[in-house]
Design a protein around this motif. Structure first.
Motif, mmCIF file in Angstrom:
data_model
loop_
_atom_site.group_PDB
_atom_site.id
_atom_site.type_symbol
_atom_site.label_atom_id
_atom_site.label_comp_id
_atom_site.label_asym_id
_atom_site.label_seq_id
_atom_site.Cartn_x
_atom_site.Cartn_y
_atom_site.Cartn_z
ATOM 1 N N GLY A 7 12.355 25.512 5.347
ATOM 2 C CA GLY A 7 12.710 24.603 6.446
ATOM 3 C C GLY A 7 11.536 24.332 7.351
ATOM 4 N N ASP A 66 21.487 23.625 10.845
ATOM 5 C CA ASP A 66 22.848 23.932 11.306
ATOM 6 C C ASP A 66 23.573 24.795 10.267
ATOM 7 N N VAL A 73 21.427 26.169 1.601
ATOM 8 C CA VAL A 73 20.170 26.721 1.076
ATOM 9 C C VAL A 73 20.403 28.085 0.413
ATOM 10 N N LYS A 124 9.489 23.755 20.831
ATOM 11 C CA LYS A 124 8.333 23.413 19.988
ATOM 12 C C LYS A 124 7.032 24.088 20.481
HETATM 13 N N1 LIG Z 1 13.672 22.358 18.310
HETATM 14 C C1 LIG Z 1 13.902 23.369 19.149
HETATM 15 O O1 LIG Z 1 13.440 23.362 20.308
HETATM 16 C C2 LIG Z 1 14.693 24.563 18.734
HETATM 17 C C3 LIG Z 1 15.536 24.548 17.639
HETATM 18 N N2 LIG Z 1 16.245 25.683 17.315
HETATM 19 C C4 LIG Z 1 17.124 25.703 16.156
HETATM 20 O O2 LIG Z 1 16.272 25.837 15.024
HETATM 21 C C5 LIG Z 1 16.820 25.122 13.901
HETATM 22 C C6 LIG Z 1 15.817 24.077 13.431
HETATM 23 O O3 LIG Z 1 15.561 23.204 14.504
HETATM 24 P P1 LIG Z 1 14.463 22.047 14.411
HETATM 25 O O4 LIG Z 1 13.286 22.518 13.657
HETATM 26 O O5 LIG Z 1 14.308 21.538 15.781
HETATM 27 O O6 LIG Z 1 15.273 20.982 13.552
HETATM 28 P P2 LIG Z 1 14.768 19.733 12.690
HETATM 29 O O7 LIG Z 1 15.886 18.781 12.700
HETATM 30 O O8 LIG Z 1 13.418 19.301 13.124
HETATM 31 O O9 LIG Z 1 14.609 20.392 11.222
HETATM 32 C C7 LIG Z 1 15.736 20.755 10.482
HETATM 33 C C8 LIG Z 1 15.330 21.386 9.172
HETATM 34 O O10 LIG Z 1 16.517 21.677 8.409
HETATM 35 C C9 LIG Z 1 16.391 21.047 7.126
HETATM 36 N N3 LIG Z 1 17.704 20.673 6.614
HETATM 37 C C10 LIG Z 1 18.667 19.949 7.229
HETATM 38 N N4 LIG Z 1 19.763 19.844 6.456
HETATM 39 C C11 LIG Z 1 19.474 20.500 5.289
HETATM 40 C C12 LIG Z 1 20.193 20.759 4.095
HETATM 41 N N5 LIG Z 1 21.443 20.322 3.915
HETATM 42 N N6 LIG Z 1 19.577 21.462 3.125
HETATM 43 C C13 LIG Z 1 18.328 21.931 3.291
HETATM 44 N N7 LIG Z 1 17.583 21.739 4.405
HETATM 45 C C14 LIG Z 1 18.166 21.029 5.397
HETATM 46 C C15 LIG Z 1 15.502 19.851 7.359
HETATM 47 O O11 LIG Z 1 14.971 19.388 6.142
HETATM 48 P P3 LIG Z 1 14.442 17.857 5.973
HETATM 49 O O12 LIG Z 1 13.059 17.870 6.526
HETATM 50 O O13 LIG Z 1 14.511 17.603 4.527
HETATM 51 O O14 LIG Z 1 15.383 16.992 6.778
HETATM 52 C C16 LIG Z 1 14.460 20.468 8.286
HETATM 53 O O15 LIG Z 1 13.567 21.270 7.569
HETATM 54 C C17 LIG Z 1 18.150 24.539 14.403
HETATM 55 O O16 LIG Z 1 19.174 25.446 14.080
HETATM 56 C C18 LIG Z 1 17.962 24.457 15.923
HETATM 57 O O17 LIG Z 1 19.171 24.499 16.627
HETATM 58 C C19 LIG Z 1 16.112 26.849 18.017
HETATM 59 C C20 LIG Z 1 15.274 26.909 19.089
HETATM 60 C C21 LIG Z 1 14.545 25.759 19.561
#
Ligand SMILES: NC(=O)C1=CN([C@@H]2O[C@H](COP(=O)(O)OP(=O)(O)OC[C@H]3O[C@@H](n4cnc5c(N)ncnc54)[C@H](OP(=O)(O)O)[C@@H]3O)[C@@H](O)[C@H]2O)C=CC1
Ligand SMILES: O=CCCC(=O)O
Length: 289
Positions: A7, A66, A73, A124
């Protein structure tokens, strides 16, 4: 130390880059494989499926959007379960609910593997700077073995006991954050509509008991209607939804969080889900027009 990383979204990219910069050997996978290219330029190896990453690495970290992504995965074809076995550790740092984490734990340990959840506070920039706060729970020995990686990724790691406790703590923290963001947004809009300067409001807030990095960091761009995504609004709404479900399970009345969730839902319906969660102020503006 060699780690796998599944991810590469906003957080996963910053975290895996940080591990690489600090001398870890990192093997990455992302659903959209092209997002691995930048990591490969910085020395990462790439695999075509989660199963391949697990086969190659003793420890694998996941950072996925989520519950449905986290489950897919692990359980889908070419997923983690196909290669997890004794001697391997899986560390899911995604923000999910306890039920999801428990399902993953049961499946991993059922195959002889070890599991911890480790959701993070911090966005980030803290991810880029290795300043996250890690809320881990699950296999204690795996937690201790993960400390070298956690020390690179974060400024403090908490061990919270059994699987599910990390997920719950994270949802509570984000529920508070989402409610605060709504109160803040209403204040900024109200200042503006009352003929006051919302920049002056920021200065006043910053000098008093309510000063905090979120108001300080996001306020100036909110006053310019600019919302570059650090924490996507759709993920904040997911966290409100999951925190409200936790409130339901425990019969805790949470009207403030419920109202905040409605505002995030409204913002999503306005097409703002991929912007930063501070874009919820646009839903506040919209409701007053
Ligand atoms: N951004 C932030 O500030 C913070 C986020 N979080 C948490 O961390 C996690 C990631 O956040 P963030 O990086 O911002 O999110 P993004 O939306 O930037 O990235 C999401 C990731 O999940 C992957 N993904 C989504 N759906 C699927 C699926 N069905 N199968 C496989 N891979 C999938 C995406 O792949 P693809 O590239 O192919 O879409 C991507 O790698 C979330 O749970 C969020 O709540 C926690 C703290 C801070
Ligand atoms: O889950 C996202 C948290 C964002 C933050 O802590 O700033």
């Amino acid at each position: 130390m060699e780690v796998g990383f599944l991810g590469l979204g906003i957080m996963g990219k910053a975290m895996s880059m940080n591990l690489l910069k600090n001398g870890f050997k990192v093997t990455v996978w992302n659903r959209t494989l092209s997002k691995c290219d930048e990591l490969v330029e910085h020395g990462a190896s790439v695999c075509e499926t989660p199963a391949e990453v697990i086969k190659k690495c003793k420890y694998t970290i996941a950072m996925l959007s989520d519950p449905s992504a986290a489950l897919s995965v692990v359980f889908d074809k070419d997923g983690v379960l196909e290669q997890i076995c004794e001697g391997k550790g899986y560390i899911d740092m995604s923000t999910v609910d306890a039920e999801t984490s428990l399902k993953i734990n049961e499946a991993i340990t059922g195959k002889g593997g070890r599991f911890i959840e480790g959701p993070v506070s911090g966005s980030k920039k803290p991810a880029e700077d290795g300043q996250l706060i890690i809320l881990a729970a699950g296999d204690k020995a795996l937690f201790e073995e993960s400390i070298p990686a956690f020390n690179v990724l974060g400024k403090k790691s908490f061990y919270l006991g059994q699987v599910g406790n990390g997920a719950k703590m994270k949802l509570i923290v984000n529920m508070i954050m989402g409610s605060m963001m709504n109160a803040f947004s209403e204040g900024l809009v109200l200042a503006d509509k009352s003929g006051l300067s919302s920049d002056t409001l920021l200065d006043i807030l910053d000098l008093g008991a309510m000063t905090n990095p979120m108001f300080k960091g996001k306020g100036p761009s909110m006053n310019k209607s600019s919302y570059p995504p650090a924490f996507p609004l759709k993920h904040q709404q997911k966290d409100m939804r999951l925190a409200l479900a936790l409130g339901d399970e425990n019969a805790v009345s949470m009207p403030v969080a419920a109202a905040a969730n409605e505002a995030f839902k409204k913002a999503r319906s306005l097409g703002l889900g991929d912007l930063d969660f501070s874009a919820v102020i646009e839903a506040v503006k919209f409701s007053r027009e």
